[in-house]
Motif scaffolding. Structure first.
Motif, mmCIF file in Angstrom:
data_model
loop_
_atom_site.group_PDB
_atom_site.id
_atom_site.type_symbol
_atom_site.label_atom_id
_atom_site.label_comp_id
_atom_site.label_asym_id
_atom_site.label_seq_id
_atom_site.Cartn_x
_atom_site.Cartn_y
_atom_site.Cartn_z
ATOM 1 N N SER A 266 -13.995 -13.460 -5.002
ATOM 2 C CA SER A 266 -12.916 -13.964 -4.088
ATOM 3 C C SER A 266 -11.812 -12.771 -4.124
ATOM 4 O O SER A 266 -11.515 -12.348 -5.121
ATOM 5 N N VAL A 267 -11.182 -12.347 -3.065
ATOM 6 C CA VAL A 267 -10.436 -11.188 -3.326
ATOM 7 C C VAL A 267 -8.921 -11.425 -2.582
ATOM 8 O O VAL A 267 -8.694 -12.149 -1.643
ATOM 9 N N GLY A 268 -7.930 -11.037 -3.359
ATOM 10 C CA GLY A 268 -6.627 -11.109 -3.080
ATOM 11 C C GLY A 268 -5.985 -9.821 -2.548
ATOM 12 O O GLY A 268 -6.894 -8.750 -2.431
ATOM 13 N N ALA A 269 -4.980 -9.796 -1.996
ATOM 14 C CA ALA A 269 -4.388 -8.365 -1.516
ATOM 15 C C ALA A 269 -3.406 -7.753 -2.110
ATOM 16 O O ALA A 269 -2.355 -8.356 -2.325
ATOM 17 N N SER A 270 -3.530 -6.510 -2.348
ATOM 18 C CA SER A 270 -2.560 -5.535 -2.764
ATOM 19 C C SER A 270 -2.053 -4.268 -1.859
ATOM 20 O O SER A 270 -2.768 -4.424 -0.608
ATOM 21 N N THR A 271 -1.120 -3.611 -2.233
ATOM 22 C CA THR A 271 -0.614 -2.853 -1.250
ATOM 23 C C THR A 271 -1.107 -1.548 -1.416
ATOM 24 O O THR A 271 -1.068 -1.109 -2.430
ATOM 25 N N PRO A 272 -1.536 -0.791 -0.539
ATOM 26 C CA PRO A 272 -1.807 0.594 -0.688
ATOM 27 C C PRO A 272 -0.391 1.461 -0.521
ATOM 28 O O PRO A 272 0.815 0.718 -0.700
ATOM 29 N N ALA A 273 -0.242 2.619 -0.351
ATOM 30 C CA ALA A 273 0.982 3.286 -0.284
ATOM 31 C C ALA A 273 1.358 3.204 0.858
ATOM 32 O O ALA A 273 0.771 3.484 2.019
ATOM 33 N N VAL A 414 -8.644 -7.544 -6.439
ATOM 34 C CA VAL A 414 -8.039 -7.197 -5.357
ATOM 35 C C VAL A 414 -8.118 -6.045 -4.819
ATOM 36 O O VAL A 414 -8.759 -4.857 -5.468
ATOM 37 N N ALA A 415 -7.997 -5.844 -3.330
ATOM 38 C CA ALA A 415 -8.037 -4.546 -2.789
ATOM 39 C C ALA A 415 -6.983 -4.285 -1.530
ATOM 40 O O ALA A 415 -6.174 -5.541 -1.334
ATOM 41 N N PRO A 416 -6.854 -3.369 -1.041
ATOM 42 C CA PRO A 416 -5.768 -3.287 -0.024
ATOM 43 C C PRO A 416 -5.721 -4.301 1.254
ATOM 44 O O PRO A 416 -6.708 -4.400 1.679
ATOM 45 N N GLY A 417 -4.619 -5.206 1.338
ATOM 46 C CA GLY A 417 -4.718 -5.972 2.447
ATOM 47 C C GLY A 417 -3.240 -5.907 3.277
ATOM 48 O O GLY A 417 -3.058 -6.941 4.103
ATOM 49 N N ALA A 418 -2.548 -5.043 3.112
ATOM 50 C CA ALA A 418 -1.110 -4.812 3.785
ATOM 51 C C ALA A 418 -1.311 -3.641 4.670
ATOM 52 O O ALA A 418 -1.344 -2.600 4.470
ATOM 53 N N SER A 419 -0.906 -4.141 5.938
ATOM 54 C CA SER A 419 -0.836 -2.895 6.978
ATOM 55 C C SER A 419 -2.145 -2.094 6.987
ATOM 56 O O SER A 419 -2.167 -0.932 6.933
ATOM 57 N N ILE A 420 -3.184 -2.866 7.594
ATOM 58 C CA ILE A 420 -4.558 -2.222 7.539
ATOM 59 C C ILE A 420 -4.863 -2.102 9.202
ATOM 60 O O ILE A 420 -5.056 -2.986 9.776
ATOM 61 N N VAL A 421 -4.718 -0.759 9.476
ATOM 62 C CA VAL A 421 -5.321 -0.485 10.769
ATOM 63 C C VAL A 421 -6.943 -0.216 10.973
ATOM 64 O O VAL A 421 -7.477 0.483 10.195
ATOM 65 N N SER A 422 -7.504 -1.177 11.792
ATOM 66 C CA SER A 422 -9.090 -1.160 12.263
ATOM 67 C C SER A 422 -9.094 -1.399 13.512
ATOM 68 O O SER A 422 -8.242 -1.252 14.444
ATOM 69 N N THR A 423 -10.407 -1.511 13.950
ATOM 70 C CA THR A 423 -10.860 -1.579 15.150
ATOM 71 C C THR A 423 -10.610 -3.104 15.888
ATOM 72 O O THR A 423 -10.804 -3.996 15.102
ATOM 73 N N VAL A 424 -10.309 -2.979 16.918
ATOM 74 C CA VAL A 424 -10.170 -4.323 17.653
ATOM 75 C C VAL A 424 -10.715 -4.111 19.117
ATOM 76 O O VAL A 424 -10.778 -3.061 19.556
ATOM 77 N N PRO A 425 -10.890 -4.886 19.735
ATOM 78 C CA PRO A 425 -11.445 -4.869 21.330
ATOM 79 C C PRO A 425 -10.581 -4.096 22.068
ATOM 80 O O PRO A 425 -9.148 -4.194 21.968
ATOM 81 N N ASN A 426 -10.985 -2.848 22.479
ATOM 82 C CA ASN A 426 -10.111 -1.987 23.310
ATOM 83 C C ASN A 426 -9.233 -1.081 22.608
ATOM 84 O O ASN A 426 -8.404 -0.538 23.149
ATOM 85 N N GLY A 427 -9.469 -0.895 21.211
ATOM 86 C CA GLY A 427 -8.767 0.143 20.314
ATOM 87 C C GLY A 427 -8.611 -0.417 19.180
ATOM 88 O O GLY A 427 -9.694 -0.663 18.489
#
Length: 690
Positions: A266-273, A414-427
């Motif tokens: 189970s994974v919690g969310a931390s902040t990258p820079a 934990v791993a980065p979970g704040a403000s993550i840009v990734s793929t979504v339909p059409n962009g």
């Protein structure tokens, strides 16, 4: 889930002339299916499940369903348990280098990763090369595409998760050459049932997945909810399972099933820079924390903005609104039409909240706490936008443990979970949530699996927990073993199994507890191990083994003992870290004084045959009596007692009730538990009767 992969507690089911059902049976589901084909040829068999539970998916009309339901070998159909995508993003090209700062010789090549979610837009140019197939458990076909507008509320969550794991184009995922498989268990709007989720898990296991990612969950904090049992069985079949811990933090006890399962990660969310915005009032030196809503534009202003609470005076100003029944998107659109430059939505209860703006708006929208909303109403006239740099913290929304009943520590990593840009339909799009943290770990496991193809799920889990690094400001129920270290996990020469020291609930004034860990030297050299003695405390004293050595490939069981004096323990939950060499060993115990939730997760579903209701809820401990009363959601007037159970046992409580046909609409369900010691506990949730 505003794409907070959290559980929707208000459920209703409409039964059309012909619908799909999943029926759980007592014995062999293949025999049951063959009998259906023989005696009910007009009923279509959609799928057969025989791995993690016994069941058959069918498409039938009401009459045929009624005939089938008379059979004695039918166990039940689970009442609807709705899951939603946990959407709450640093650009994937930033969060991944932050997680893996140097190039590794592994890319996840040949590793199969199943994404159980809303489907995947496999036409996306960054996902086309890695997408290998899957199954749609919503429409029961081989086309697990995201929901498109013509089918209902469109989705994007699964595509975002898939990109974090294995995007291989403009965006690069953690494991850019891993094989992606989509299992669409969540339909329009990102919702689905627990049975759909379990069926998706079973299909993924049968398809030979190495790793399964579930960025979804509910609010049931118990280890034996059906979906928790299902994911544990998947690991027993040799599949590593990664699950988002949930987005209902920062309070304790907020982790939900299936992240509560003990064999999964189970994974919690931390902040990258990150550069995080906040609002500042100069005259009174007041800082106001904001939580930008997903889907709104960035907060970027070069001048101070005047504050108003009056919609009619909103032009060129920052409009402060109170959270209510009107959707956030509608509030934002109305504010934009009034000429507002930005919108703040004050919570209607304590603390801040996470949310999303589904409508297309061109002004920034953010949540603030109820307290700050009240302060703004009485004080501020102008606010300045400022920014602060944050890194390696646990996000407020990340759900915390522990788990009820077995008192397990969650999350585990934990791993980065704040403000993550990734793929979504059409962009591409930025999202935040433990939904985004979990696929980072799924990607890391793909790299580990390529490096060590013979490793079992237990070894993969041990590798990332053994090499993790805890943040100094946070405790085990917030971060587990801490931040994942991918390079160290791949190169580790030691694996520690059962590394979480969960001493449980302490009833006596003076107790001695023992937990066992297993240490394995997987190197080709003899290694020495020793515990770092923790600072001695009056309330807790550890008796730790002396130093020991392990020959190459030798494994040893080690006992860790602790003496606890509860009369001197000030905290209701005592937790911290021991260290074996530099390996973190989180520990935790609870005292009798801790306020443990007693019940949670009431859900209703209309039974398809007689219009009665089936319900489920979770009871943490045995009780003397359990009563479910319904109150009018607007007037709070008592309406009726839905059910009453004497001496209910802990675990999943199931029942069937018939309610007055006139009871339509929204109600407050009050679940009252009377303990064996005559203490009472009340738990309320909203339900919808239709």
């Amino acid at each position: 889930m505003s794409f907070l992969l959290s559980l929707l507690l208000l459920t209703s089911i409409h039964t059309p002339q012909e619908s799909s059902y999943i029926i759980e049976v007592e014995e062999n589901p293949h025999v049951f299916a063959e009998q259906i084909r023989t005696y009910h040829p007009q009923v279509e068999i959609l799928a057969i499940y025989d791995t993690i539970f016994n069941g058959v998916a069918i498409k039938a009309n009401q009459r045929n369903l009624e005939q089938i339901n008379r059979r004695t070998d039918i166990k039940q159909t689970y009442p609807t348990q709705t899951y939603r995508t946990q959407k709450q993003a640093e650009n994937i090209n930033n969060s991944i280098p932050f997680l893996i700062p140097e190039t590794l010789p592994y890319t996840g090549e040949g590793v199969k990763v199943g994404v159980i979610d809303t489907g995947i837009d496999f036409s996306h140019p960054d996902l086309q090369a890695n997408y290998k197939g899957g199954y749609d458990l919503v429409d029961f076909d081989n086309d697990p595409m995201e929901t498109i507008p013509e089918q209902g509320m469109p989705t994007l969550h699964g595509t975002h998760v898939a990109g974090v794991i294995a995007a291989n184009g403009k965006m690069k995922g953690v494991a850019p050459e891993a094989e992606l498989y989509a299992y669409r268990a969540l339909g329009p709007g990102g919702s689905g049932t627990s049975v759909q989720v379990m069926a998706a898990i079973e299909q993924a296991v049968k398809d030979g997945m190495d790793i399964i990612n579930l960025s979804l969950g509910n609010t049931i904090n118990g280890p034996d909810w059906p979906t928790s049992v299902a994911v544990n069985r998947a690991t027993e079949k040799g599949v590593a399972v990664v699950i988002a811990n949930g987005n209902t933090g920062p309070d304790l006890w907020t982790v939900g099933s299936p992240a509560t399962a003990d064999r999964v990660i189970s994974v919690g969310a931390s902040t990258p820079a990150l550069k995080r915005p906040f609002l500042y009032e100069d005259f009174q030196d007041k800082k106001i924390e904001i939580a930008p809503l997903q889907g709104s534009v960035d907060w970027q202003f070069t001048r101070d903005l005047e504050v108003t609470h009056d919609k009619k005076q909103a032009k060129e100003k920052m409009l402060v609104l109170e959270r209510g029944e009107i959707p956030f998107g509608q509030l934002a659109l109305e504010a934009e039409q009034q000429g507002a430059k930005a919108v703040l939505i004050a919570n209607n209860q304590e603390g801040i909240f996470q949310g999303a703006v589904e409508a297309q708006v061109s002004i920034p929208v953010a949540a603030i706490s109820k307290e700050d909303g009240e302060w703004l109403q009485n004080n501020a006239k102008y606010l300045e936008i400022k920014y602060e740099h944050i890194q390696d913290t646990i996000t407020d929304f990340s759900s915390r443990g522990p788990v009820t009943v077995n008192w397990a520590i969650k999350p585990e990593i934990v791993a980065p979970g704040a403000s993550i840009v990734s793929t979504v339909p059409n962009g591409y799009q930025a999202l935040s949530g433990t939904s985004m943290a979990a696929p980072h770990i799924a990607g890391v496991l793909a790299l580990l699996k390529e490096a060590h193809p013979d490793w079992t799920p237990e070894q993969l889990k041990a590798a990332i927990l053994t090499t993790a690094k805890p943040f100094t400001e946070f405790v085990p129920t917030e971060q587990g073993a801490g931040k994942v270290n991918t390079k160290a996990a791949i190169a580790t020469d030691t694996l520690v199994y059962q590394s979480f020291l969960e001493f449980g609930k302490i009833a006596k004034q003076n107790s001695q507890k023992t937990e066992k860990i297993i240490v394995e030297n997987i190197s080709d050299q003899t290694k020495q191990y020793s515990f770092s003695l923790p600072k001695q405390q009056q309330d807790v004293r550890f008796q730790l083994p002396k130093s020991f050595t392990l020959a190459p490939n030798e494994k040893k069981e080690v006992e860790v003992k602790v003496t606890i004096r509860t009369t001197q323990v000030e905290e209701s939950i005592k937790q911290g870290y021991l260290y074996l060499n530099d390996i973190p060993l989180p520990y935790m115990f609870l005292t009798e004084t801790d306020e443990i939730p007693k019940a949670m997760g009431l859900e209703l579903a209309i039974t398809p045959l007689d219009d009665s209701y089936q319900y489920q809820l979770y009871l943490v401990e045995n009780a003397e009596k359990l009563t479910i009363d319904l109150y009018d959601a607007k007037t709070f007037a008592f309406v009726t007692t839905m059910d009453e159970i004497n001496e209910p046992a802990s675990g999943v409580i199931e029942g069937k009730v018939e309610l007055n046909d006139q009871l339509k609409g929204e109600y407050i369900a009050n679940i009252k538990i009377e303990s064996e010691s005559k203490e009472t506990y009340d738990y309320q949730t909203l339900i919808w009767l239709e």
